[in-house]
Design a protein around this motif. Structure first.
Motif, mmCIF file in Angstrom:
data_model
loop_
_atom_site.group_PDB
_atom_site.id
_atom_site.type_symbol
_atom_site.label_atom_id
_atom_site.label_comp_id
_atom_site.label_asym_id
_atom_site.label_seq_id
_atom_site.Cartn_x
_atom_site.Cartn_y
_atom_site.Cartn_z
ATOM 1 N N ASP A 64 33.978 51.651 24.216
ATOM 2 C CA ASP A 64 33.076 52.425 25.069
ATOM 3 C C ASP A 64 33.830 52.984 26.271
ATOM 4 O O ASP A 64 33.250 53.306 27.292
ATOM 5 N N ALA A 65 35.155 53.079 26.135
ATOM 6 C CA ALA A 65 36.000 53.498 27.245
ATOM 7 C C ALA A 65 36.050 55.017 27.331
ATOM 8 O O ALA A 65 36.674 55.661 26.504
ATOM 9 N N GLN A 66 35.366 55.587 28.305
ATOM 10 C CA GLN A 66 35.443 57.020 28.571
ATOM 11 C C GLN A 66 35.223 57.230 30.055
ATOM 12 O O GLN A 66 34.095 57.413 30.511
ATOM 13 N N PRO A 67 36.289 57.149 30.837
ATOM 14 C CA PRO A 67 36.137 57.260 32.291
ATOM 15 C C PRO A 67 35.678 58.655 32.705
ATOM 16 O O PRO A 67 35.942 59.637 32.018
ATOM 17 N N VAL A 68 34.991 58.717 33.818
ATOM 18 C CA VAL A 68 34.478 59.981 34.319
ATOM 19 C C VAL A 68 35.574 60.693 35.105
ATOM 20 O O VAL A 68 36.507 60.055 35.617
ATOM 21 N N PRO A 69 35.502 62.023 35.227
ATOM 22 C CA PRO A 69 36.493 62.761 36.015
ATOM 23 C C PRO A 69 36.559 62.228 37.448
ATOM 24 O O PRO A 69 35.546 61.891 38.055
ATOM 25 N N GLY A 70 37.752 62.123 37.967
ATOM 26 C CA GLY A 70 37.949 61.610 39.316
ATOM 27 C C GLY A 70 37.946 60.108 39.417
ATOM 28 O O GLY A 70 38.015 59.554 40.521
ATOM 29 N N SER A 71 37.903 59.429 38.271
ATOM 30 C CA SER A 71 37.836 57.973 38.275
ATOM 31 C C SER A 71 39.188 57.346 38.590
ATOM 32 O O SER A 71 40.237 57.992 38.552
ATOM 33 N N VAL A 72 39.146 56.040 38.867
ATOM 34 C CA VAL A 72 40.373 55.274 39.089
ATOM 35 C C VAL A 72 41.265 55.332 37.860
ATOM 36 O O VAL A 72 42.489 55.500 37.972
ATOM 37 N N ASP A 73 40.660 55.220 36.675
ATOM 38 C CA ASP A 73 41.432 55.184 35.431
ATOM 39 C C ASP A 73 42.274 56.441 35.263
ATOM 40 O O ASP A 73 43.475 56.366 34.950
ATOM 41 N N ILE A 74 41.646 57.596 35.449
ATOM 42 C CA ILE A 74 42.358 58.863 35.265
ATOM 43 C C ILE A 74 43.394 59.064 36.361
ATOM 44 O O ILE A 74 44.548 59.421 36.099
ATOM 45 N N VAL A 198 53.050 49.087 44.301
ATOM 46 C CA VAL A 198 52.183 47.901 44.280
ATOM 47 C C VAL A 198 50.733 48.217 44.646
ATOM 48 O O VAL A 198 49.807 47.777 43.949
ATOM 49 N N PRO A 199 50.452 48.965 45.737
ATOM 50 C CA PRO A 199 49.044 49.232 46.063
ATOM 51 C C PRO A 199 48.285 49.937 44.944
ATOM 52 O O PRO A 199 47.112 49.624 44.699
ATOM 53 N N MET A 200 48.927 50.860 44.244
ATOM 54 C CA MET A 200 48.254 51.550 43.148
ATOM 55 C C MET A 200 47.957 50.597 42.001
ATOM 56 O O MET A 200 46.872 50.635 41.397
ATOM 57 N N MET A 201 48.913 49.736 41.672
ATOM 58 C CA MET A 201 48.706 48.775 40.591
ATOM 59 C C MET A 201 47.601 47.784 40.941
ATOM 60 O O MET A 201 46.740 47.471 40.113
ATOM 61 N N GLU A 202 47.617 47.277 42.177
ATOM 62 C CA GLU A 202 46.585 46.335 42.599
ATOM 63 C C GLU A 202 45.204 46.978 42.539
ATOM 64 O O GLU A 202 44.236 46.356 42.064
ATOM 65 N N TYR A 203 45.111 48.201 43.013
ATOM 66 C CA TYR A 203 43.818 48.892 43.060
ATOM 67 C C TYR A 203 43.278 49.122 41.655
ATOM 68 O O TYR A 203 42.098 48.880 41.376
ATOM 69 N N ALA A 204 44.138 49.586 40.748
ATOM 70 C CA ALA A 204 43.695 49.843 39.374
ATOM 71 C C ALA A 204 43.373 48.553 38.639
ATOM 72 O O ALA A 204 42.431 48.500 37.835
ATOM 73 N N ALA A 205 44.139 47.501 38.889
ATOM 74 C CA ALA A 205 43.882 46.220 38.222
ATOM 75 C C ALA A 205 42.525 45.656 38.609
ATOM 76 O O ALA A 205 41.891 44.939 37.827
ATOM 77 N N GLU A 206 42.050 45.978 39.796
ATOM 78 C CA GLU A 206 40.768 45.459 40.273
ATOM 79 C C GLU A 206 39.596 46.397 39.998
ATOM 80 O O GLU A 206 38.466 45.933 39.783
ATOM 81 N N ARG A 207 39.857 47.733 39.966
ATOM 82 C CA ARG A 207 38.739 48.663 39.989
ATOM 83 C C ARG A 207 38.661 49.629 38.807
ATOM 84 O O ARG A 207 37.682 50.388 38.723
ATOM 85 N N VAL A 213 43.124 49.746 30.878
ATOM 86 C CA VAL A 213 43.796 50.260 32.077
ATOM 87 C C VAL A 213 43.972 49.133 33.089
ATOM 88 O O VAL A 213 45.041 48.990 33.693
ATOM 89 N N ARG A 214 42.921 48.334 33.276
ATOM 90 C CA ARG A 214 43.049 47.190 34.192
ATOM 91 C C ARG A 214 44.148 46.245 33.730
ATOM 92 O O ARG A 214 44.947 45.752 34.536
ATOM 93 N N ASN A 215 44.194 45.999 32.433
ATOM 94 C CA ASN A 215 45.200 45.080 31.903
ATOM 95 C C ASN A 215 46.616 45.616 32.089
ATOM 96 O O ASN A 215 47.537 44.864 32.436
ATOM 97 N N LEU A 216 46.806 46.911 31.836
ATOM 98 C CA LEU A 216 48.140 47.491 31.998
ATOM 99 C C LEU A 216 48.567 47.447 33.462
ATOM 100 O O LEU A 216 49.718 47.112 33.772
ATOM 101 N N ALA A 217 47.655 47.772 34.376
ATOM 102 C CA ALA A 217 47.990 47.743 35.799
ATOM 103 C C ALA A 217 48.373 46.333 36.233
ATOM 104 O O ALA A 217 49.335 46.142 36.988
ATOM 105 N N ALA A 218 47.635 45.331 35.745
ATOM 106 C CA ALA A 218 47.960 43.940 36.089
ATOM 107 C C ALA A 218 49.300 43.526 35.498
ATOM 108 O O ALA A 218 50.090 42.810 36.135
ATOM 109 N N GLN A 219 49.576 43.984 34.284
ATOM 110 C CA GLN A 219 50.858 43.685 33.645
ATOM 111 C C GLN A 219 52.011 44.310 34.428
ATOM 112 O O GLN A 219 53.046 43.674 34.663
ATOM 113 N N MET A 220 51.835 45.560 34.847
ATOM 114 C CA MET A 220 52.860 46.223 35.660
ATOM 115 C C MET A 220 53.095 45.455 36.952
ATOM 116 O O MET A 220 54.241 45.262 37.384
ATOM 117 N N LEU A 221 52.004 45.025 37.573
ATOM 118 C CA LEU A 221 52.114 44.331 38.848
ATOM 119 C C LEU A 221 52.904 43.036 38.703
ATOM 120 O O LEU A 221 53.792 42.738 39.513
#
Length: 245
Positions: A64-74, A198-207, A213-221
């Motif tokens: 069900d993953a379809q982020p909206v335009p302007g989202s954190v994911d994109i 780091v701030p971008m990875m932390e933000y995406a991992a949480e939001r 996308v959250r998992n990849l950001a956490a893995q990068m971090l």
């Protein structure tokens, strides 16, 4: 992103003979130096395609993953693609020009890992029908991050350069350096680059909305935090000091 096409011809090898004392492959024969960049390019392309294929798995039935335009994911996928591309560029230069085996291996690892991650993020963006790169500035998607919190009164602002990015002058100095000076500058620039992301990875991992996308950001971090400690260790060994972020 750079594109390359490598070709190779195969033929039945002749009976083994005693290797020459020198030549293109160095003492004892071996792979000619001109072949190494071709092998590296082919490996990078393979990792990029593998990452893109992994990114497209989000589109499998049941997702069900379809982020909206302007989202954190994109925003994260677009900005981190740009951030990673510079790390890959610096790592590729160090890998090909250092005489230090430890740094050659580290540079190869960074290049390989981040190339695969770029492919994954680009796969997502293509699936979502979004631009491969940011349109305009960066980090507007981080509305609650330090330096981007406007108390909800206005839209978050964009920045022209993401934290940790090397300048044109930095990259020129890296290409001009040799020996220990090259290694120290590479470690300094890569450490600052890691810390800046780091701030971008932390933000995406949480939001981020999409679990992948959250998992990849956490893995990068996790991986880049550990890698930063190793970069500091290598920098100290070689008489260098971290650059201010």
């Amino acid at each position: 992103m750079a594109e390359a096409v490598s070709t190779a011809q195969s033929e039945t090898p002749p009976p083994p003979v005693d290797p020459p004392a020198g030549g293109e492959g160095g003492p004892g024969g071996g792979e000619p130096r001109w072949a190494r960049p071709l092998v590296a390019i082919a490996a990078a392309l393979g990792l990029l395609l593998l990452g893109a294929a992994a990114g497209l798995l989000i589109g499998l039935p049941g997702s069900d993953a379809q982020p909206v335009p302007g989202s954190v994911d994109i925003g994260f996928a677009q900005d981190m693609t740009v951030h990673h591309q510079q790390a890959v560029e610096m790592a590729a230069w160090e890998r090909d020009h250092t005489a230090d085996p430890a740094l050659q291996q580290l540079a190869y690892d960074i290049e390989s890992t981040q190339t695969e991650q770029i492919g994954r993020m680009q796969g997502w963006l293509g699936l979502w029908g979004e631009s491969a790169f940011p349109v305009g500035g960066h980090m507007a998607w981080m509305s609650g991050a330090p330096g981007h919190d406007h108390g909800g009164a206005t839209a978050p602002t964009e920045v022209t350069t993401m934290p940790g990015m090397a300048s044109t002058e930095d990259l020129r100095a890296l290409r001009a350096a040799t020996g220990n000076d090259l290694d120290v500058l590479f470690l300094q620039l890569m450490l600052r680059h890691h810390e800046g992301g780091v701030p971008m990875m932390e933000y995406a991992a949480e939001r981020a909305q999409v679990p992948e996308v959250r998992n990849l950001a956490a893995q990068m971090l996790r991986s880049q935090t550990a890698e930063s400690e190793y970069l500091k260790h290598l920098l100290t060994q070689r008489g260098g000091q971290p650059l201010p972020l």
